[in-house]
Design a protein around this motif. Structure first.
Motif, mmCIF file in Angstrom:
data_model
loop_
_atom_site.group_PDB
_atom_site.id
_atom_site.type_symbol
_atom_site.label_atom_id
_atom_site.label_comp_id
_atom_site.label_asym_id
_atom_site.label_seq_id
_atom_site.Cartn_x
_atom_site.Cartn_y
_atom_site.Cartn_z
ATOM 1 N N PHE A 190 -12.400 1.215 14.100
ATOM 2 C CA PHE A 190 -11.894 0.749 13.106
ATOM 3 C C PHE A 190 -11.070 1.768 12.137
ATOM 4 O O PHE A 190 -11.834 2.585 11.584
ATOM 5 N N PRO A 191 -9.709 1.705 11.937
ATOM 6 C CA PRO A 191 -9.079 2.959 11.377
ATOM 7 C C PRO A 191 -9.494 3.070 9.902
ATOM 8 O O PRO A 191 -9.490 1.933 9.215
ATOM 9 N N GLY A 192 -9.374 4.233 9.461
ATOM 10 C CA GLY A 192 -9.594 4.688 8.230
ATOM 11 C C GLY A 192 -8.251 4.781 7.622
ATOM 12 O O GLY A 192 -7.192 4.931 8.449
ATOM 13 N N GLN A 193 -7.953 4.697 6.326
ATOM 14 C CA GLN A 193 -6.875 4.883 5.429
ATOM 15 C C GLN A 193 -6.794 6.478 5.131
ATOM 16 O O GLN A 193 -7.821 7.226 5.094
ATOM 17 N N ARG A 194 -5.757 6.818 4.843
ATOM 18 C CA ARG A 194 -5.379 8.178 4.422
ATOM 19 C C ARG A 194 -6.426 8.766 3.058
ATOM 20 O O ARG A 194 -6.315 7.826 2.118
ATOM 21 N N ALA A 195 -7.006 9.800 3.472
ATOM 22 C CA ALA A 195 -8.009 10.224 1.883
ATOM 23 C C ALA A 195 -9.159 9.169 1.784
ATOM 24 O O ALA A 195 -9.462 9.303 0.537
ATOM 25 N N GLU A 196 -9.383 8.166 2.487
ATOM 26 C CA GLU A 196 -10.192 7.210 2.077
ATOM 27 C C GLU A 196 -11.610 7.752 2.122
ATOM 28 O O GLU A 196 -12.208 8.328 3.192
ATOM 29 N N ALA A 197 -12.541 7.291 1.163
ATOM 30 C CA ALA A 197 -13.727 7.545 1.092
ATOM 31 C C ALA A 197 -14.745 6.877 2.148
ATOM 32 O O ALA A 197 -14.322 5.805 2.387
ATOM 33 N N LEU A 198 -15.778 7.413 2.706
ATOM 34 C CA LEU A 198 -16.511 6.728 3.587
ATOM 35 C C LEU A 198 -17.009 5.332 3.143
ATOM 36 O O LEU A 198 -16.889 4.267 3.945
ATOM 37 N N GLU A 199 -17.558 5.497 1.964
ATOM 38 C CA GLU A 199 -18.002 4.051 1.400
ATOM 39 C C GLU A 199 -17.091 3.001 1.409
ATOM 40 O O GLU A 199 -17.291 1.777 1.682
ATOM 41 N N SER A 200 -15.624 3.388 1.059
ATOM 42 C CA SER A 200 -14.819 2.450 1.156
ATOM 43 C C SER A 200 -14.395 1.926 2.412
ATOM 44 O O SER A 200 -14.185 0.638 2.692
ATOM 45 N N GLN A 201 -14.361 2.653 3.480
ATOM 46 C CA GLN A 201 -14.086 2.320 4.717
ATOM 47 C C GLN A 201 -15.420 1.457 5.335
ATOM 48 O O GLN A 201 -15.021 0.513 5.949
ATOM 49 N N VAL A 202 -16.579 1.631 4.782
ATOM 50 C CA VAL A 202 -17.716 0.874 5.208
ATOM 51 C C VAL A 202 -17.445 -0.363 4.737
ATOM 52 O O VAL A 202 -17.677 -1.713 5.362
ATOM 53 N N ARG A 203 -16.896 -0.446 3.212
ATOM 54 C CA ARG A 203 -16.884 -1.796 2.741
ATOM 55 C C ARG A 203 -15.937 -2.520 3.458
ATOM 56 O O ARG A 203 -16.039 -3.972 3.743
ATOM 57 N N ARG A 204 -14.784 -2.024 3.807
ATOM 58 C CA ARG A 204 -13.677 -2.924 4.389
ATOM 59 C C ARG A 204 -14.220 -3.452 6.090
ATOM 60 O O ARG A 204 -14.027 -4.411 6.382
ATOM 61 N N ALA A 205 -15.143 -2.537 6.627
ATOM 62 C CA ALA A 205 -15.497 -2.872 8.226
ATOM 63 C C ALA A 205 -16.466 -3.923 7.636
ATOM 64 O O ALA A 205 -16.669 -4.686 8.786
#
Length: 834
Positions: A190-205
């Motif tokens: 699941f690709p992360g976005q530039r300078a994305e915080a871990l919790e934000s990536q977790v929320r999207r996933a």
């Protein structure tokens, strides 16, 4: 209650049969096979067990409680009846308990208290692939006890991802393998976005998983801090979709853990945010999707604090696969990995024994009475040696690594040796409740939001929180965790009364000096921000430190930098308490040293605390013996170049070192710089007798001292096999030039000689009993190089005709015969008539 079927069930007869014939077994079974909860009950009625207990090591407290609870339910009993557990600060066992699920340190305590393990018939090491230090030590102790005292003891090593074949060979044990119970799992990144915080990536996933797939979602995160951030980030989503967001980690109360491990009562979908406690040995019902951060907290040695600290690291590929498998326990599943597909993970988790501080291990080995144990991976010698040095400083062991009475008390506390030394000192002084607070504070992250290097501020915040006065910059949750840990330590150590509400200014330092005897610091005389440490190094305070000006500090945490270390946390201490605690470390004596500014010896009376200089006064003229020692120390400091070397002496040493390499059977002494510097007191110090200056040593005295390293036979061999000069066909003795390369190895020896002196010589001269050919620098009559060769015969045959043609006109008074093989060698312009 009827037990569900597990893949391991078909293997249970083979396990019983193997253990009836052999005392050790390696059992491979993937997650979901049922090894943790099915194997121990299956062994209860075996004849070799003879009614004794089965002890199973479970690396994690959450898994230990869960496994004991599951087995008890299958038997229709409560935990503490046939099946119980023992973990740090908690246990549920009774006289009826036959299966004990324990965490790893408990087994070490059991073996140390009773190496015969009376009443125990089998030890099971579950999830051994996690390779925790305590598990490796427990297995090593168990194998030693089995070999010497309990040949009937059964030892079963169970693993999901370790190389079972290699482990079985190492243990000399049979190996059995079970299938797992798992459905297909689709893995995606699941690709992360530039300078994305871990919790934000977790929320999207998680949002994608809830929209795209059925079932509950299990999210792997490295620690509590990341779990809390993810919970906040998921709050609006959970509210909008009526989803329960739950945390799972080892610090949760038992009731909260049990809630997560049971199916949801309200039927809502669940998102479980877990640390790596959920990788194995616990089952989360209903999980169909895994979201994996690929991170975990694992212990690493922290040189700043001297303790092992949890560090966020990438998981190994085996752990990532195990995490993904959690999605396929009940049906087809999906796993989303929050790292790029191009990132390559390490195949297996590295053993903790290879990357943590080992003073706890060294203390257990000293208590066992032997370090000659079988470890899957032996402890690194350097780390083990450093750990033993620390134990001696703490007073836990003597010079022979044997446990002292204090060491025995320290080992019984179960704390890290540094903290154990403090707890033992506190018991003697009546300050044990305060010491429990300090253990909890040092083992936790900083509860203050504003950075401070004063440890006392953290303790005052803890004391204030107990009376309901929470400081503005303190975290309530962090202080609650620290307070709970301090209560558990008071309960463990049977401390009567409550924790102190107030203490004298130096009370913390007067305890911590016992934990950090190597980190006691004294203020610099000219700089209030700089401190000299007891190990001789310097440290500095931050510009805004509240500790500025304190005469003495204990420094639990340092940040090592290129010049002065930075004090991360410190606490003042009282000098009188320090003198009472360590009177033998305060010394006053006369010392003689070389003063490079004055180019002379100085004799001074110096008061020290270890490496800290407290006072210096002149003490008159140096004594002759002290002077010689001080001059040798000056050479040790400035190097051998401070001595009166001559070219003859340099050549002599190069000859010795070269011949030592060419003919090792002669066993000549090592005269390299490191060897000479390490033995100055033996060969050079006597030459300084009666002298007070370095330049008073004459060349002759230095030469005699240096050459004393060779006895008569050695000197004879040196002249024979590495001669300073050799005779050439002209009858002259020409010098051989010896040299050493950058690695102190022998460079090719050189013979520089006029070409005419070698007429008639076919083969290149050799030394070292014919093993080494000289490099010939063939010179013109004017002494200029004509050719460099190690093959004289080839020179005469191929190169000499060209040289003759060119040189004959330039040097007509010197012979240039067409046939050098039969010409008369000469060092003169014209050959003499016979």
């Amino acid at each position: 209650m009827r037990s569900p079927d597990f893949p391991i069930d078909t293997l249970l007869p083979g396990i019983r049969e193997s253990l009836a014939a052999h005392p050790r077994l390696v059992l491979e079974a993937p997650p979901g096979a049922g090894k943790t909860t099915r194997v121990p009950p299956a062994l209860l009625d075996e004849g070799w067990l003879q009614g004794r207990r089965i002890v199973m090591l479970e690396p994690r407290r959450v898994a230990a409680r869960a496994a004991a609870g599951f087995m008890a339910r299958q038997l229709g009993e409560r935990v503490g009846d046939t099946v119980g557990y023992r973990i740090r600060f908690d246990n549920k066992i009774s006289a009826r308990t036959r299966i004990e699920v324990v965490t790893e340190g408990i087994v070490t305590r059991m073996l140390q208290d009773d190496p015969t393990l009376e009443g125990v018939g089998a030890l099971l090491f579950d999830e051994f692939h996690e390779r925790h230090l305590a598990g490796d030590l427990g297995l090593a102790l168990a194998l030693d006890a089995q070999a010497a005292l309990r040949p009937d003891l059964r030892i079963v090593v169970m693993s999901a991802t370790l190389d079972g074949e290699a482990l079985a060979r190492w243990l000399d044990a049979p190996r059995l393998s079970s299938a797992g119970r798992s459905h297909a799992v689709t893995v995606a990144h699941f690709p992360g976005q530039r300078a994305e915080a871990l919790e934000s990536q977790v929320r999207r996933a998680v949002e994608h998983a809830l929209q795209s797939h059925p079932g509950d979602v299990l999210v792997f995160l490295p620690g509590q801090r990341e779990i809390a951030r993810a919970q906040r980030a998921l709050g609006p989503l959970a509210y909008a979709q009526n989803v329960a967001v739950l945390a799972l980690h080892g610090e949760l109360p038992v009731e909260r853990q049990a809630e997560v491990l049971q199916p949801g009562a309200d039927g809502r979908r669940r998102v479980v945010l877990a640390t790596n406690v959920a990788e194995s040995s616990v089952t989360l019902p209903g999980v169909r999707v895994v979201v994996d951060s690929g991170l975990a907290r694992e212990p690493r040695f922290d040189p700043n604090s001297g303790f092992p600290r949890l560090e966020t690291v990438r998981v190994a590929q085996a752990s990532a696969d195990q995490r993904a498998g959690r999605a396929g326990r009940v049906a087809e599943g999906w796993a989303y990995r929050l790292w790029p597909q191009s990132l390559r993970l390490e195949p297996q988790r590295r053993a903790e024994i290879a990357q943590v501080e080992l003073s706890g291990l060294a203390l257990e080995l000293a208590a066992w009475g032997s370090a000659d144990l079988r470890f899957v991976d032996p402890p690194p010698p350097g780390a083990l040696s450093a750990a033993r040095d620390l134990l001696r400083q703490l007073g836990a062991t003597d010079a022979g690594h044997a446990l002292t009475p204090l060491g025995r008390q320290m080992q019984a506390t179960g704390a890290h040796p540094r903290l154990a030394a403090m707890l033992c000192a506190a018991r003697a002084s009546g300050s044990l409740a305060l010491a429990c607070d300090l253990v909890a504070l040092l083992d936790a992250r900083d509860p203050l939001r504003s950075r401070s290097d004063a440890l006392a501020e953290r303790w005052r915040a803890l004391a204030a929180s107990r009376s309901g006065r929470l400081p503005a910059d303190a975290g309530r949750g962090a202080l609650a965790v620290i307070d709970a840990a301090a209560r558990q330590w008071r309960r463990r150590l049977r401390v009567e009364g409550a924790a102190p509400a107030d203490v004298p200014a130096h009370a913390l330092g007067d305890l911590l000096e016992h934990a950090f005897p190597d980190r006691i610091a004294h203020r610099h005389a000219q700089d209030r921000h700089r401190y000299q440490l007891s190990n001789g190094r310097m440290a500095r305070l931050a510009d805004d430190s509240t500790l500025v000006g304190e005469p003495w500090l204990v420094v639990p945490e340092l940040r090592h930098e290129s010049r002065d270390a930075l004090v991360v946390t410190g606490v003042p201490l009282d000098e009188s308490a320090l003198r009472n605690a360590f009177p033998h470390r305060f010394v006053e004596r006369d010392e003689t040293r070389w003063d490079d500014d004055r180019h002379a010896l100085l004799r001074e009376r110096i008061r020290r605390f270890d490496g800290i200089v407290l006072d210096v006064r002149p003490a008159g003229r140096p004594h002759p013996g002290d002077a010689a020692a001080a001059l040798a120390d000056a050479v040790r400091q400035f190097g051998l170049s401070a001595l009166p070397w001559t070219e003859e002496l340099r050549q002599w040493r190069a000859r010795v070192q070269s011949l030592r390499a060419w003919m090792p059977e002669l066993a000549l002494p090592d005269l390299s710089d490191p060897a000479l510097l390490s033995t100055l007191d033996a060969w050079l110090r006597p030459a300084f007798a009666g002298k007070t200056r370095l330049d008073a040593l004459s060349t002759g005295e230095f030469s005699a001292a240096l050459k004393s390293a060779l006895d008569w036979e050695d000197a004879r061999s040196l002249d024979r096999f590495a001669p300073p000069r050799i005779q050439v066909p002209s009858g002259q003795a020409r010098p051989v030039a010896y040299a050493l390369d950058e690695a102190d190895g022998p460079a090719p020896p050189v013979l520089a000689v006029k070409l005419q002196e070698l007429f008639g010589l076919a083969e290149t001269p050799r030394i070292a009993d014919g093993r080494v050919a000289l490099t010939l620098h063939l010179l013109s009559p004017a002494g200029r190089p004509l050719q460099v060769t190690t093959d004289l015969r080839s020179f005469w045959e191929r190169t000499y005709p060209e040289v003759r043609k060119e040189m004959k006109g330039r040097y007509p008074k010197h012979p240039w015969p067409e046939d050098p093989w039969n010409a008369v060698p000469t060092h003169r312009a014209k050959a003499r008539k016979p």
